[in-house]
Design a protein around this motif. Structure first.
Motif, short mmCIF file in Angstrom:
data_model
loop_
_atom_site.label_atom_id
_atom_site.label_comp_id
_atom_site.label_asym_id
_atom_site.label_seq_id
_atom_site.Cartn_x
_atom_site.Cartn_y
_atom_site.Cartn_z
N LEU A 16 3.70 11.67 -47.36
CA LEU A 16 3.64 10.79 -46.20
C LEU A 16 2.27 11.02 -45.55
O LEU A 16 2.00 12.09 -45.03
N TYR A 17 1.43 10.02 -45.62
CA TYR A 17 0.10 10.15 -45.07
C TYR A 17 0.13 10.02 -43.56
O TYR A 17 1.02 9.38 -43.00
N ASN A 18 -0.85 10.60 -42.93
CA ASN A 18 -0.96 10.56 -41.48
C ASN A 18 -1.00 9.12 -41.00
O ASN A 18 -1.78 8.32 -41.48
N GLY A 19 -0.17 8.77 -40.03
CA GLY A 19 -0.11 7.41 -39.52
C GLY A 19 -1.18 7.11 -38.48
O GLY A 19 -1.20 6.06 -37.88
N ILE A 20 -2.08 8.05 -38.28
CA ILE A 20 -3.14 7.88 -37.28
C ILE A 20 -4.46 7.64 -38.00
O ILE A 20 -4.78 8.31 -38.98
N ASP A 21 -5.22 6.68 -37.51
CA ASP A 21 -6.55 6.41 -38.06
C ASP A 21 -7.49 7.48 -37.52
O ASP A 21 -8.02 7.36 -36.41
#
Length: 92
Positions: A16-21
């Protein structure tokens, strides 16, 4: 099964990749110079910061007490308190 990790099975896992840019938060030299200028940070020895909720269990009051001790020693610093919460008005 020697050498095999029994707690992690790669086939049954997903990333699950970080949902923050995070690129939005990368500092660049222009932003850094503007921030230093705006808050006169080039004139201080160090910067302290708190980012979080202002609630009793975070014990921000103790941080402010420590800051008083540092200030008593005539150390040149800036303190940034960033956040919100039910104790904000009591602390700031």
């Amino acid at each position: 099964m020697e050498g095999k990790n029994n707690f992690f099975i790669k086939e049954n896992s997903i990333v699950l990749y970080n949902g923050i840019d995070t690129d939005k938060f990368r500092k660049n030299e222009i932003d850094k110079k503007n921030i230093y200028s705006q808050y006169q940070l080039d004139k201080v020895e160090f910067v302290l910061g708190y980012v979080g909720r202002f609630v009793e269990e975070k014990d921000v009051a103790n941080l402010l007490y420590a800051v008083e001790l540092i200030n008593f020693e005539k150390v040149n610093f800036k303190l940034f308190l960033i956040g919100d919460g039910p104790c904000k008005n009591e602390l700031i």
